[in-house]
Scaffold this motif. Structure first.
Motif, PDB file in Angstrom:
ATOM      1  N   THR A  15      36.705  28.604  24.281  1.00 24.46           N
ATOM      2  CA  THR A  15      36.340  27.881  25.506  1.00 24.46           C
ATOM      3  C   THR A  15      34.942  28.240  25.999  1.00 24.46           C
ATOM      4  OG1 THR A  15      37.204  29.525  27.064  1.00 24.46           O
ATOM      5  CG2 THR A  15      38.761  27.875  26.219  1.00 24.46           C
ATOM      6  N   HIS A  16      34.405  29.383  25.530  1.00 22.39           N
ATOM      7  CA  HIS A  16      33.081  29.858  25.946  1.00 22.39           C
ATOM      8  C   HIS A  16      33.056  30.293  27.407  1.00 22.39           C
ATOM      9  CE1 HIS A  16      30.737  27.636  22.507  1.00 22.39           C
ATOM     10  NE2 HIS A  16      32.013  27.834  22.164  1.00 22.39           N
ATOM     11  N   ILE A  17      34.194  30.591  27.983  1.00 27.70           N
ATOM     12  CA  ILE A  17      34.283  30.981  29.397  1.00 27.70           C
ATOM     13  C   ILE A  17      34.927  32.362  29.506  1.00 27.70           C
ATOM     14  CG2 ILE A  17      35.239  30.422  31.664  1.00 27.70           C
ATOM     15  CD1 ILE A  17      35.221  27.486  30.797  1.00 27.70           C
ATOM     16  N   PRO A  18      34.237  33.374  30.041  1.00 27.34           N
ATOM     17  CA  PRO A  18      34.854  34.689  30.234  1.00 27.34           C
ATOM     18  C   PRO A  18      36.014  34.574  31.224  1.00 27.34           C
ATOM     19  CG  PRO A  18      32.466  34.776  30.537  1.00 27.34           C
ATOM     20  CD  PRO A  18      32.855  33.330  30.525  1.00 27.34           C
ATOM     21  N   SER A  19      37.192  34.950  30.789  1.00 22.80           N
ATOM     22  CA  SER A  19      38.365  34.718  31.633  1.00 22.80           C
ATOM     23  C   SER A  19      39.528  35.557  31.145  1.00 22.80           C
ATOM     24  CB  SER A  19      38.765  33.228  31.600  1.00 22.80           C
ATOM     25  OG  SER A  19      38.954  32.792  30.269  1.00 22.80           O
ATOM     26  N   LEU A  20      40.598  35.583  31.929  1.00 24.11           N
ATOM     27  CA  LEU A  20      41.819  36.246  31.493  1.00 24.11           C
ATOM     28  C   LEU A  20      43.025  35.624  32.175  1.00 24.11           C
ATOM     29  CD1 LEU A  20      42.471  39.722  33.136  1.00 24.11           C
ATOM     30  CD2 LEU A  20      40.795  38.105  34.049  1.00 24.11           C
ATOM     31  N   PHE A  21      44.127  35.641  31.445  1.00 26.90           N
ATOM     32  CA  PHE A  21      45.434  35.249  31.956  1.00 26.90           C
ATOM     33  C   PHE A  21      46.308  36.494  31.949  1.00 26.90           C
ATOM     34  CE2 PHE A  21      43.557  31.478  30.123  1.00 26.90           C
ATOM     35  CZ  PHE A  21      43.881  30.467  31.018  1.00 26.90           C
TER      36      PHE A  21
ATOM     37  N   ALA B  61      35.415  44.845  35.095  1.00 24.43           N
ATOM     38  CA  ALA B  61      36.372  45.674  34.369  1.00 24.43           C
ATOM     39  C   ALA B  61      37.780  45.397  34.878  1.00 24.43           C
ATOM     40  CB  ALA B  61      36.042  47.155  34.533  1.00 24.43           C
ATOM     41  N   VAL B  62      38.730  45.407  33.953  1.00 21.16           N
ATOM     42  CA  VAL B  62      40.139  45.219  34.299  1.00 21.16           C
ATOM     43  C   VAL B  62      40.946  46.317  33.616  1.00 21.16           C
ATOM     44  CG1 VAL B  62      42.159  43.748  33.949  1.00 21.16           C
ATOM     45  CG2 VAL B  62      39.997  42.737  34.675  1.00 21.16           C
ATOM     46  N   PRO B  63      41.730  47.099  34.385  1.00 21.52           N
ATOM     47  CA  PRO B  63      42.617  48.089  33.754  1.00 21.52           C
ATOM     48  C   PRO B  63      43.818  47.388  33.131  1.00 21.52           C
ATOM     49  CG  PRO B  63      42.914  48.098  36.130  1.00 21.52           C
ATOM     50  CD  PRO B  63      41.785  47.146  35.853  1.00 21.52           C
ATOM     51  N   ILE B  64      44.229  47.858  31.974  1.00 25.66           N
ATOM     52  CA  ILE B  64      45.387  47.300  31.281  1.00 25.66           C
ATOM     53  C   ILE B  64      46.615  48.110  31.682  1.00 25.66           C
ATOM     54  CG2 ILE B  64      46.398  46.780  29.034  1.00 25.66           C
ATOM     55  CD1 ILE B  64      43.913  45.108  29.835  1.00 25.66           C
ATOM     56  N   GLU B  65      47.558  47.470  32.347  1.00 24.84           N
ATOM     57  CA  GLU B  65      48.732  48.156  32.871  1.00 24.84           C
ATOM     58  C   GLU B  65      49.919  47.993  31.925  1.00 24.84           C
ATOM     59  OE1 GLU B  65      49.567  46.932  36.855  1.00 24.84           O
ATOM     60  OE2 GLU B  65      47.442  46.750  37.374  1.00 24.84           O
ATOM     61  N   ARG B  66      50.719  48.996  31.832  1.00 21.75           N
ATOM     62  CA  ARG B  66      51.914  48.939  30.997  1.00 21.75           C
ATOM     63  C   ARG B  66      52.913  47.946  31.576  1.00 21.75           C
ATOM     64  NH1 ARG B  66      53.609  54.675  28.264  1.00 21.75           N
ATOM     65  NH2 ARG B  66      51.557  55.158  27.359  1.00 21.75           N
ATOM     66  N   GLY B  67      53.544  47.203  30.684  1.00 20.59           N
ATOM     67  CA  GLY B  67      54.518  46.217  31.122  1.00 20.59           C
ATOM     68  C   GLY B  67      53.911  44.893  31.528  1.00 20.59           C
ATOM     69  N   VAL B  68      52.579  44.802  31.483  1.00 18.77           N
ATOM     70  CA  VAL B  68      51.872  43.569  31.821  1.00 18.77           C
ATOM     71  C   VAL B  68      51.201  43.062  30.545  1.00 18.77           C
ATOM     72  CG1 VAL B  68      50.065  42.543  33.263  1.00 18.77           C
ATOM     73  CG2 VAL B  68      51.477  44.403  34.161  1.00 18.77           C
ATOM     74  N   ARG B  69      51.158  41.741  30.387  1.00 23.93           N
ATOM     75  CA  ARG B  69      50.550  41.152  29.196  1.00 23.93           C
ATOM     76  C   ARG B  69      49.295  40.378  29.578  1.00 23.93           C
ATOM     77  NH1 ARG B  69      54.931  37.747  26.284  1.00 23.93           N
ATOM     78  NH2 ARG B  69      55.553  37.272  28.432  1.00 23.93           N
ATOM     79  N   TYR B  70      48.329  40.380  28.651  1.00 23.93           N
ATOM     80  CA  TYR B  70      47.012  39.823  28.937  1.00 23.93           C
ATOM     81  C   TYR B  70      46.532  38.931  27.790  1.00 23.93           C
ATOM     82  CZ  TYR B  70      46.934  43.733  32.246  1.00 23.93           C
ATOM     83  OH  TYR B  70      47.239  44.632  33.252  1.00 23.93           O
ATOM     84  N   LEU B  71      45.926  37.821  28.160  1.00 22.85           N
ATOM     85  CA  LEU B  71      45.148  36.989  27.250  1.00 22.85           C
ATOM     86  C   LEU B  71      43.710  37.039  27.759  1.00 22.85           C
ATOM     87  CD1 LEU B  71      47.555  33.914  27.139  1.00 22.85           C
ATOM     88  CD2 LEU B  71      47.121  35.463  25.218  1.00 22.85           C
ATOM     89  N   VAL B  72      42.799  37.567  26.953  1.00 23.61           N
ATOM     90  CA  VAL B  72      41.450  37.887  27.416  1.00 23.61           C
ATOM     91  C   VAL B  72      40.422  37.116  26.604  1.00 23.61           C
ATOM     92  CG1 VAL B  72      39.735  39.713  27.663  1.00 23.61           C
ATOM     93  CG2 VAL B  72      42.153  40.185  28.159  1.00 23.61           C
ATOM     94  N   ASN B  73      39.517  36.433  27.288  1.00 24.14           N
ATOM     95  CA  ASN B  73      38.416  35.724  26.649  1.00 24.14           C
ATOM     96  C   ASN B  73      37.110  36.443  26.978  1.00 24.14           C
ATOM     97  OD1 ASN B  73      36.337  33.833  25.933  1.00 24.14           O
ATOM     98  ND2 ASN B  73      37.815  32.173  26.055  1.00 24.14           N
TER      99      ASN B  73
END
Length: 247
Positions: free
Chosen positions: A152-158, A176-188
């Motif tokens: 998509t060429h867009i810095p983003s996250l779900f 910056a985004v901390p990655i938390e346990r039990g949470v799921r991430y889709l990162v662009n």
């Protein structure tokens, strides 16, 4: 382990050079390349050469422009500008670099540390992942905690925290985004070579596995030189013009 994550370089060797200089200064152990090495820009050989010289454990997958340049797809769904750039790129890649593009892996790919990389989405390498509804559909069948995607060429996250799925567009030079346990991430990570978020600076991500943090970065590069090379190559002028405004 620290991962450099880059996507959508699109033959822009000037932008890639600036990203690699910054990333090496910050330090990383392994690079993850999310596809579309080529297409649009006038430096495809320099880009492929640089990607081939990344750390031995680096993972590189293909994007939709790579497939068309490799003649694995005919580009029926490309607009005339994109198709012209792909055809120019195919003619101008060295035989060795064209072979490299032909043999790029199909995503998704899972790294030894459990990260997933894909071009469009984990379900479809050509999908433009832009909406929460799309992310919900992916999270229902894709169990991995941390996935990096491009296209998509867009810095983003779900983010799926178990109760809801949310989306954010990442802006600015540092985030910056901390990655938390039990949470799921889709990162662009955004695009190295052709940003489309109205910020012309090259975008990339450093993922610090020890601190469990994703860091977005933006860097200035020689846009005027990249534009000049596009024009001198006889590529469609819009490909040069858009670099200055990030669209």
């Amino acid at each position: 382990m620290r991962h450099l994550i880059i996507a959508d370089i699109h033959g822009n060797s000037e932008a890639l050079e600036a990203v690699l200089v910054r990333a090496r200064a910050e330090g990383y152990d392994e690079a993850l390349v999310l596809g579309d090495l080529v297409g649009y820009g006038a430096g495809p050989n320099e880009v492929v050469d640089a990607v081939r010289e990344l750390t031995p454990d680096s993972k590189v997958i293909r994007g939709n422009h790579d497939k068309v340049v490799a003649d694995l797809e005919d580009g029926w769904n490309f607009n005339s500008v994109a198709l012209a750039a792909a055809q120019w790129t195919r003619r101008n890649l060295t035989p060795e670099n064209l072979e490299y593009v032909v043999n790029l892996r199909t995503g998704p790919v899972t790294t030894a540390t459990g990260l997933v990389i894909c071009h469009g989405s984990p379900l479809d390498e050509d999908e433009y992942l832009l909406s929460v509804d799309q992310a919900i559909r992916i999270f229902k069948v894709h169990p991995h905690a941390l996935t990096f995607f491009g296209h998509t060429h867009i810095p983003s996250l779900f983010v799926d925290d178990g109760d809801k799925v949310s989306v954010a567009v990442v802006e600015g030079e540092h985030a910056a985004v901390p990655i938390e346990r039990g949470v799921r991430y889709l990162v662009n990570p955004g695009s190295v070579g052709q940003p489309r978020d109205q910020d012309p600076r090259a975008a990339f991500v450093i993922y610090d596995g020890e601190a469990d943090e994703v860091h977005w970065r933006r860097v200035e590069y020689d846009v005027e030189r990249a534009q000049r090379r596009i024009r001198e190559a006889g590529l469609p002028p819009i490909l040069a013009n858009r670099l200055a405004v990030g669209v």
